[in-house]
Design an enzyme around this catalytic site. Structure first.
Site, PDB file in Angstrom:
ATOM      1  N   GLU A 166       0.797  -1.223   0.000  1.00  0.00           N
ATOM      2  CA  GLU A 166       0.000   0.000   0.000  1.00  0.00           C
ATOM      3  C   GLU A 166       0.831   1.277   0.000  1.00  0.00           C
ATOM      4  OE1 GLU A 166      -3.407   0.501  -0.137  1.00  0.00           O
ATOM      5  OE2 GLU A 166      -3.478  -1.632  -0.639  1.00  0.00           O
ATOM      6  N   SER A 171     -51.420 -24.466  38.688  1.00  0.00           N
ATOM      7  CA  SER A 171     -51.082 -24.957  40.031  1.00  0.00           C
ATOM      8  C   SER A 171     -49.609 -24.790  40.399  1.00  0.00           C
ATOM      9  CB  SER A 171     -51.475 -26.425  40.161  1.00  0.00           C
ATOM     10  OG  SER A 171     -52.880 -26.557  40.137  1.00  0.00           O
TER      11      SER A 171
END
Length: 815
Positions: free
Chosen positions: A115, A406
């Site tokens: 780069e 229950s």
């Protein structure tokens, strides 16, 4: 013409030609001079304009602030209870910060080599690279490349300025020169490697390494470093997840390795090894937005919990979510991957969710939460099947309000009443028709089987889920105030629901599995409630602790009272309504719990626990539909399947018994008092059992329900029940038999009322009517006379206890 004349003529011609040439040169010189002057003038003007423009661009360029140089938009990492990463969370960008020291030198060199090879020598801009870029732009056939240095690319990423203009380029050069004076080369390279776009929504080399190679950037090989460095040039072209992109990536990798060799970053040996190394890319991108939107239900809840806690610290909801998804947090959760995997496997198994209910076209749903005794949520799942998108999390969403049935009885009735010393496990309640809504409205509540058992201990009432007993304890003994107080202790506030249906699991506002699992934690954690938590700590990307989460706790029951509840609920899975679950691990792991069914069979629940974990599971439909008979047991099958997997490899241990506060007694299950010999002779089987009591609550009186009476074997009533022996029954027809005698005789409240089933074990009300005085008063020749068979004399008061019916009958006759 003589020679002189011709000579003169030629001289004149030559002279004329010279003048013409001089004039032409004079004109050309004047023109060139004019052009030069004009050129200089125009150049000066152009230069002035260019200088002015450059000056204007530079003077208007805003120098980067310190805040702009600080990186943002980083991926958050989520970890399980063992510190292993579960997944990544990110917003529009998948970026993870990595320190410069943790980036392999080969990766740094690869980027610089391809780069910006003069990165370490230029001042921020590379004049040669700019000139080369201009040449390639104007001269056909030249290799095309950009002129931006690594420093310039950092500027572009920090400012976000993507304009293709002279102004942007000039300002970028200027800012690059200034940035080089502010930061070192290493600092700039670190910024670059954390900012650069790497395709697949990855920003920075850490996110790229995780995405493409499924490993930390520090673990990359030289070959992998060169592969990553090649992507940033054209991410779409060199994407390893695409077939052509993979081929392009490998070609570019070789180019980069050659550049690294030529520039002296690697040796020939390193080059050869890297060239021959086969690259192993990840199978797919697990960090795409689609993947994140399908994040597990558990992670959904973690995000919700962290968001809510950030809001408590003063964050707005928007800022809290932005912090979670963009600030590179580290969130440490309570998830146990083994248990979560077990739950995932069960809930994604179609076997448990096949559509067999002909009453609806809906897909059956279920949800489940597993917690440990410290309040740590270990696993959860919010719906049937594989999670797609962002469906409702039925396990934890506060909008989910299903009636618990229950499963409420232990936390709204029995647990509170035992802890308050108002009942014991041996307390006997008569299961008979009651009319708590008024006699004119019929019996309420009804038992599930629409029958009544009669004298029933609390233990057996819980085991068989007897509604009448729970209702009578709540209404006649405990009272709504204490019930609601204890519900509030387990973080279920129902202060405005002071009606009986709460005791039976029918509150107006329902609950979700997370609430129910947490409410049962006190039973297996010595009576202490622990607030459920899904995470323990949140750190920023620098390791600073933002939130340290601890489960808040409070005492709900005495340790001994909690243990008694455990002992009772163990019966539920052994011989009660959840006997199909039994003890886990083939009967080795102690298991307890409670079933729940709501009105019209809309909901099925099971909340159960072991010494290790408590789990609440729900099954039903999003839009209420009665669960079919073939689905009745699914919730228990789901619970058992998950918990069996969760307990694999765990050593069976017993529930911890308190060191004090408990006593044990042999009691009669029909009186709740100390057992006698008669209790073991109950016609239904022995009524004796050992029971635990809180200190000071054990019975001291002996059973007075079982009595022994003489009956006549030869005489029965219309129902086939034997009758009491009369004084006239032959000796060989008389035998002793044990009956029950209710402390409070059962009397029907309304005509035609269904009687309790144990009524047939009561002392018979009739006596033998087939053996009379003629049978015994006079001796027969072949039958020896037995004076003991004669009717007692009225004055023999001592015999009234043996034949009370006889004396009562005589008195009636006398009247």
């Amino acid at each position: 013409m003589d020679s002189k004349t011709r000579t003169a003529s030629r001289k004149a011609q030559r002279s004329s030609n010279k003048r013409i040439v001089r004039n032409i040169f004079r004109v050309i010189f004047r023109f060139v001079k004019l052009v030069f002057i004009l050129g200089v003038l125009l150049s000066s003007i152009a230069g002035g304009i260019l200088f002015g423009m450059t000056f204007a661009y530079v003077s208007t360029a805003e120098e980067l602030t310190q805040d702009q140089i600080v990186l943002s938009g980083f991926t958050t990492r989520v970890y399980d209870c063992y510190g292993n990463e579960i997944m990544a969370l990110h917003g529009d960008k998948n970026r993870e910060k990595v320190e410069f020291k943790d980036i392999p030198q080969d990766l740094k060199d690869a980027f610089v080599a391809i780069e910006d090879k003069r990165f370490y020598t230029h001042p921020g801009i590379d004049v040669k690279r700019i000139a080369s870029a201009v040449k390639s732009f104007f001269i056909p056939g030249s290799s095309s490349h950009g002129g931006s240095t690594i420093t310039q690319q950092v500027i572009k990423n920090l400012t976000g300025n993507e304009d293709r203009s002279v102004k942007r380029k000039v300002q970028e050069w200027w800012l690059a020169l200034h940035l080089e004076r502010k930061l070192s080369k290493d600092d700039i390279l670190e910024l670059y490697l954390n900012l650069i776009y790497m395709g697949q929504n990855c920003y920075g080399v850490q996110a790229a390494a995780q995405t493409y190679f499924d490993k930390d950037v520090s673990d990359l090989t030289l070959a992998e470093c060169a592969s990553l460095a090649g992507i940033t040039n054209l991410p779409g072209k060199y994407d390893p997840f695409l077939k052509q992109g993979k081929e392009n990536n490998i070609k570019r990798q070789k180019v980069i390795l050659k550049e690294m060799l030529d520039q002296g970053y690697i040796t020939q040996e390193e080059y050869d090894k890297a060239i021959n190394e086969e690259l192993h890319f990840a199978e797919s991108n697990k960090r795409t937005s689609e993947f994140v939107s399908n994040q597990p239900y558990f992670i959904d809840q973690v995000v919700t919990d962290v968001k809510n806690d950030l809001i408590k610290l003063g964050y707005s909801e928007e800022l809290a979510l932005k912090t979670i998804y963009n600030n590179g947090l580290k969130i440490y959760t309570t998830m146990d991957p083994k248990i979560q995997q077990a739950m995932d496997e069960v809930f994604q198994n179609e076997e448990y969710f096949t559509k067999i209910n002909k009453k609806t076209s809906q897909t059956p749903q279920a949800a489940m939460v597993v917690m440990d005794g410290n309040g740590y949520v270990r696993a959860l799942y919010g719906g049937s099947g594989k999670k797609i998108g962002a469906p409702l999390n039925r396990a934890t969403d506060p909008r989910v309000k299903r009636q618990p049935g229950s499963t409420f009885k232990p936390i709204a009735v029995y647990g509170p009443a035992i802890n308050e010393r108002k009942i014991t496990a041996a307390t006997v309640i008569d299961d008979i028709p009651v009319y708590f809504q008024g006699i004119d409205k019929g019996p309420y509540p009804l038992n599930d089987n629409r029958a009544y058992a009669g004298l029933t201990t609390i233990r057996n009432a819980l085991k068989r889920s007897v509604n009448v007993v729970a209702a009578r304890v709540w209404q006649e003994i405990l009272g709504p105030d204490l019930s609601l107080k204890y519900l509030d202790r387990v973080n279920i506030n129902r202060d405005d629901e002071r009606y009986l249906s709460v005791a039976l699991g029918g509150p107006r506002e329902g609950v979700n599995p997370l609430q129910m699992a947490a409410a049962y934690v006190p039973f297996m954690s010595k009576g202490i409630y622990h607030e459920p938590i899904t995470y323990t700590k949140v750190e920023d990307m620098n390791g600073n602790v933002i939130i340290e989460k601890k489960s808040e706790s409070r005492i709900v029951y005495d340790e001994a009272a909690a243990y008694i509840m455990v002992e009772m609920m163990k019966d539920v899975v052994i011989s009660g309504t959840a006997s199909d679950i039994g003890r886990l691990q083939g009967g080795k792991m102690p298991t307890a719990g409670k079933t729940g069914t709501t009105g019209s069979n809309f909901d099925k629940w099971f909340v159960g626990f072991t010494p290790y974990y408590v789990a609440a599971a729900w099954y039903g439909y999003d839009y209420n539909v009665s669960i079919s008979s073939d689905e009745q047991s699914r919730v228990r099958k789901i619970w058992r399947a998950v918990m069996e997997k969760a307990h694999e490899g765990l050593e069976p241990i017993e529930f911890a018994m308190p060191q004090e506060g408990l006593v044990k007694r042999k009691i009669c299950i029909y009186s709740g008092k100390l057992a006698t010999d008669l209790c073991s002779q109950d016609p239904r089987g022995s009524a004796v059992r050992e029971e635990y009591f809180l200190t000071g609550t054990a019975p001291t009186d002996e059973c007075n329900v079982h009595v022994s009476m003489q009956i006549c074997k030869d005489c029965t009533d219309e129902s086939g029940n034997t009758k009491l022996a009369s004084p006239y029954c032959p000796k060989d027809s008389v035998e002793e038999k044990v009956f029950i005698k209710r402390p409070v005789p059962y009397t029907p409240t309304k005509p035609g009322e269904q009687a309790p089933s144990d009524i047939k074990y009561e002392v018979p009300k009739e006596s033998c009517n087939i053996h009379g005085p003629s049978f015994t008063t006079e001796p027969k020749d072949d039958i020896p006379y037995d004076e003991t068979l004669l009717p007692p004399k009225p004055e023999d008061k001592k015999d009234e206890t043996l034949f009370p019916w006889f004396f009562n009958r005589n008195r009636d006759n006398d009247r």
